[in-house]
Design a protein around this motif. Sequence first.
Motif, PDB file in Angstrom:
ATOM      1  N   HIS A   9       0.820  -1.214   0.000  1.00  0.00           N
ATOM      2  CA  HIS A   9       0.000   0.000   0.000  1.00  0.00           C
ATOM      3  C   HIS A   9       0.857   1.268   0.000  1.00  0.00           C
ATOM      4  N   ASP A  10       2.001   1.203   0.681  1.00  0.00           N
ATOM      5  CA  ASP A  10       2.879   2.374   0.765  1.00  0.00           C
ATOM      6  C   ASP A  10       3.728   2.571  -0.488  1.00  0.00           C
ATOM      7  N   HIS A  11       3.837   1.525  -1.320  1.00  0.00           N
ATOM      8  CA  HIS A  11       4.695   1.600  -2.505  1.00  0.00           C
ATOM      9  C   HIS A  11       3.949   1.142  -3.760  1.00  0.00           C
ATOM     10  N   VAL A  12       2.646   1.421  -3.789  1.00  0.00           N
ATOM     11  CA  VAL A  12       1.810   0.913  -4.877  1.00  0.00           C
ATOM     12  C   VAL A  12       2.225   1.456  -6.242  1.00  0.00           C
ATOM     13  N   GLU A  13       2.898   2.609  -6.256  1.00  0.00           N
ATOM     14  CA  GLU A  13       3.305   3.207  -7.533  1.00  0.00           C
ATOM     15  C   GLU A  13       4.597   2.593  -8.072  1.00  0.00           C
ATOM     16  N   GLU A  14       5.264   1.778  -7.259  1.00  0.00           N
ATOM     17  CA  GLU A  14       6.544   1.202  -7.655  1.00  0.00           C
ATOM     18  C   GLU A  14       6.370  -0.190  -8.263  1.00  0.00           C
TER      19      GLU A  14
ATOM     20  N   CYS B  92      -0.207   4.644 -10.115  1.00  0.00           N
ATOM     21  CA  CYS B  92      -0.639   3.382  -9.501  1.00  0.00           C
ATOM     22  C   CYS B  92       0.209   2.193  -9.942  1.00  0.00           C
ATOM     23  N   GLY B  93       1.339   2.475 -10.578  1.00  0.00           N
ATOM     24  CA  GLY B  93       2.283   1.410 -10.886  1.00  0.00           C
ATOM     25  C   GLY B  93       2.113   0.739 -12.226  1.00  0.00           C
ATOM     26  N   PHE B  94       1.254   1.292 -13.094  1.00  0.00           N
ATOM     27  CA  PHE B  94       1.075   0.726 -14.436  1.00  0.00           C
ATOM     28  C   PHE B  94       1.929   1.512 -15.428  1.00  0.00           C
ATOM     29  N   THR B  95       2.725   0.819 -16.207  1.00  0.00           N
ATOM     30  CA  THR B  95       3.595   1.493 -17.177  1.00  0.00           C
ATOM     31  C   THR B  95       2.882   1.766 -18.498  1.00  0.00           C
ATOM     32  N   ASP B  96       1.773   1.072 -18.743  1.00  0.00           N
ATOM     33  CA  ASP B  96       1.027   1.222 -19.992  1.00  0.00           C
ATOM     34  C   ASP B  96      -0.425   1.594 -19.682  1.00  0.00           C
ATOM     35  N   PRO B  97      -0.873   2.812 -20.046  1.00  0.00           N
ATOM     36  CA  PRO B  97      -2.250   3.238 -19.767  1.00  0.00           C
ATOM     37  C   PRO B  97      -3.302   2.322 -20.393  1.00  0.00           C
ATOM     38  N   ASN B  98      -3.001   1.780 -21.563  1.00  0.00           N
ATOM     39  CA  ASN B  98      -3.959   0.882 -22.219  1.00  0.00           C
ATOM     40  C   ASN B  98      -4.139  -0.407 -21.421  1.00  0.00           C
ATOM     41  N   TYR B  99      -3.030  -0.920 -20.902  1.00  0.00           N
ATOM     42  CA  TYR B  99      -3.108  -2.120 -20.064  1.00  0.00           C
ATOM     43  C   TYR B  99      -3.862  -1.807 -18.769  1.00  0.00           C
TER      44      TYR B  99
ATOM     45  N   ARG C  71      -3.549  -1.696  -6.584  1.00  0.00           N
ATOM     46  CA  ARG C  71      -3.317  -0.628  -7.564  1.00  0.00           C
ATOM     47  C   ARG C  71      -4.650  -0.061  -8.067  1.00  0.00           C
ATOM     48  N   ILE C  72      -5.594  -0.952  -8.346  1.00  0.00           N
ATOM     49  CA  ILE C  72      -6.900  -0.514  -8.854  1.00  0.00           C
ATOM     50  C   ILE C  72      -7.674   0.262  -7.793  1.00  0.00           C
ATOM     51  N   GLU C  73      -7.587  -0.163  -6.534  1.00  0.00           N
ATOM     52  CA  GLU C  73      -8.262   0.565  -5.453  1.00  0.00           C
ATOM     53  C   GLU C  73      -7.704   1.978  -5.325  1.00  0.00           C
ATOM     54  N   LYS C  74      -6.396   2.108  -5.461  1.00  0.00           N
ATOM     55  CA  LYS C  74      -5.772   3.435  -5.425  1.00  0.00           C
ATOM     56  C   LYS C  74      -6.231   4.264  -6.624  1.00  0.00           C
ATOM     57  N   ALA C  75      -6.334   3.628  -7.774  1.00  0.00           N
ATOM     58  CA  ALA C  75      -6.782   4.321  -8.984  1.00  0.00           C
ATOM     59  C   ALA C  75      -8.217   4.818  -8.821  1.00  0.00           C
ATOM     60  N   LYS C  76      -9.077   4.018  -8.231  1.00  0.00           N
ATOM     61  CA  LYS C  76     -10.474   4.420  -8.004  1.00  0.00           C
ATOM     62  C   LYS C  76     -10.546   5.661  -7.119  1.00  0.00           C
TER      63      LYS C  76
END
Length: 256
Positions: A147-152, A212-219, A190-195
């Motif tokens: 939770h503390d590093h969800v963007e990594e 939120c740690g996704f490198t590809d917006p489409n994915y 990651r999805i919960e943080k995105a919401k």
Amino acid sequence: MNLLIVDDEPLEREVLMDVVKKNRIGITHCLEAVNGASALEIVTSESIDIVVMDIKMPVMDGITAAKVMKERRPHLKVLFLTAYNEFDYALQTIKLGAVDYLLKPVRPDEFIQALKKVIGPTSDQTSEEIHQHQSNNIIETITTFIHDHVEEKLTLVQLSEFVHLHSQYVSRLFKQEMGMTLTDYITVSRIEKAKELLANSTKTIADISEQCGFTDPNYFTRVFKKLEGCPPKQYRENEQQLKREKVNRQYFNKIM
């Protein structure tokens, strides 16, 4: 407490396991291995607390196996049981942090006393509770880190190193305790943080995806739709609509 007895002599293993079974000292499960190599496999895949191990065995000796075990599971308790009363062996076991060094043939009462020193005063019930508490602490540490590093970038190996445990053990424990794989939990987090960001910020979907740690917006969009039933853009619009309706209700209630 789970115990692993490692000895290349079948009769020796049988005798020791029989002694353990006849004495209620807080051992929940007692497993066996024929050499250091097979013991390593068991320690990697099972939740083992104490290892009773012979030193001189074929394939892999006890000293070598113990070194690897302690690297993977620093808190593992190792008790050496050997027929070789040599100072070099004793010195090596001390350096490895062995809890005891017993000479064969060991008396049953001596063996049980050595195990009791490792286990401490406990019962079968408290042993289970302690084991569960340890598992809960491991899981809590991992989930908090996520939770503390969800963007990594988060991996099983990285998280296992963080809690100083082998990745295979962490994977099995996490699935057992959480009901989902570690990878799935990371994705859900990651999805919960995105919401949260979609509902409460004006950031672009691409920025939220990256945060939120996704490198590809489409994915990110595909994963979001799979889990939430709609793409991120629609989710944001739905949340905004709900907020407007809430404000309207509050205003209506105020003037009535």
